[in-house]
Write an enzyme that holds these catalytic residues in place. Structure first.
Site, PDB file in Angstrom:
ATOM      1  N   ASP A  34       0.823  -1.214   0.000  1.00  0.00           N
ATOM      2  CA  ASP A  34       0.000   0.000   0.000  1.00  0.00           C
ATOM      3  C   ASP A  34       0.856   1.264   0.000  1.00  0.00           C
ATOM      4  OD1 ASP A  34      -2.078  -1.749   0.251  1.00  0.00           O
ATOM      5  OD2 ASP A  34      -2.789  -1.018   2.195  1.00  0.00           O
ATOM      6  N   ASP A  35       0.289   2.319  -0.575  1.00  0.00           N
ATOM      7  CA  ASP A  35       0.758   3.713  -0.412  1.00  0.00           C
ATOM      8  C   ASP A  35       1.767   4.207  -1.442  1.00  0.00           C
ATOM      9  OD1 ASP A  35      -0.856   3.500   1.775  1.00  0.00           O
ATOM     10  OD2 ASP A  35       0.714   3.813   3.265  1.00  0.00           O
ATOM     11  N   HIS A  85      -6.130   3.210  -4.280  1.00  0.00           N
ATOM     12  CA  HIS A  85      -5.996   3.450  -2.833  1.00  0.00           C
ATOM     13  C   HIS A  85      -6.322   4.914  -2.521  1.00  0.00           C
ATOM     14  CE1 HIS A  85      -4.807   1.926   1.038  1.00  0.00           C
ATOM     15  NE2 HIS A  85      -3.728   2.678   1.165  1.00  0.00           N
ATOM     16  N   HIS A  89      -4.885   9.385  -0.178  1.00  0.00           N
ATOM     17  CA  HIS A  89      -4.819   8.539   1.024  1.00  0.00           C
ATOM     18  C   HIS A  89      -5.782   9.056   2.093  1.00  0.00           C
ATOM     19  CE1 HIS A  89      -2.995   6.092   4.281  1.00  0.00           C
ATOM     20  NE2 HIS A  89      -2.703   5.281   3.286  1.00  0.00           N
ATOM     21  N   HIS A 173       3.853  -2.158   3.144  1.00  0.00           N
ATOM     22  CA  HIS A 173       3.735  -0.789   2.631  1.00  0.00           C
ATOM     23  C   HIS A 173       5.022  -0.378   1.918  1.00  0.00           C
ATOM     24  CE1 HIS A 173       0.653  -1.015   5.732  1.00  0.00           C
ATOM     25  NE2 HIS A 173       0.045  -0.014   5.126  1.00  0.00           N
TER      26      HIS A 173
END
Length: 209
Positions: A34-35, A85, A89, A173
């Protein structure tokens, strides 16, 4: 507060709307990140995955895709999947529905995926029902907690080694905050399960090129 292993009662009650794992009779784990994309860190992950012939799904933040589109396309070119995503964020609990949905759409213009993962794993029932019309909402079975600077590298590794089973969706991440734990944990995690006969797959095989 967060749970390393998703509570069974929560995943059972919400399985109609949310993907928590991917049942498999094979020894298969679904790695996710993620991210990102994040310069250097995402590239390090890609090199590591190539080394071990492992595949993953990257849930990307739209503004990072816009800044680092070359890395984004490298992810896809190397056979990994991508997911939405949000663009910034956003925390769904702190954002009104209209702004949240618009933010997802803004990211989708860049990412073009049928997969969505909410930042922090947070969504209201209303948001879930709306997003489910257009996306498969992917949460997770196991959270590495690599982002938590208060835990040791050994604890991070233990989180994923003890809780991952066939069909698990495991979250790491590709972010600056997580990299210290990620750098030590990810290679050992992959090696451990490869030695046990597992493979690492992406969630969607959809091509974007």
């Amino acid at each position: 507060m967060y749970f390393i292993k998703s509570p069974l009662i929560v995943s059972y009650l919400s399985q109609k709307y949310l993907i928590w794992n991917i049942p498999s009779k094979e020894k298969k784990i679904f790695l996710t990140f993620d991210d990102g994309p994040t310069p250097d860190i995402t590239l390090w992950i890609l090199d590591l995955l190539k080394k071990y012939n492992a595949y993953s799904t990257f849930f990307c933040v739209g503004e990072n895709v816009q800044k680092h589109h070359d890395i984004f396309f490298k992810i896809i070119k190397e056979g990994h999947s991508v997911g939405n995503h949000t663009y910034n964020h956003l925390n769904a609990f702190k954002t009104n529905n209209k702004d949240y949905f618009n933010n997802i759409n803004k990211a989708q213009n860049l990412i073009k995926s049928s997969l969505f993962r909410p930042p922090y794993g947070k969504l209201t029932i209303t948001q879930i029902k709306h997003i489910k019309k257009s996306y498969d909402i992917v949460l997770w079975s196991v959270l590495s907690a690599d982002f938590d600077k208060k835990i040791s590298k050994e604890k991070c590794l233990n989180n994923v080694l003890k809780n991952s089973t066939p069909g698990s969706i495991v979250v790491f991440h590709d972010s600056v905050k997580a990299f210290n734990n990620l750098y030590c944990t990810l290679p050992r995690f992959i090696e451990h399960f490869l030695e046990k006969g597992y493979t690492f797959s992406n969630i969607s095989l959809k091509e974007y090129l």
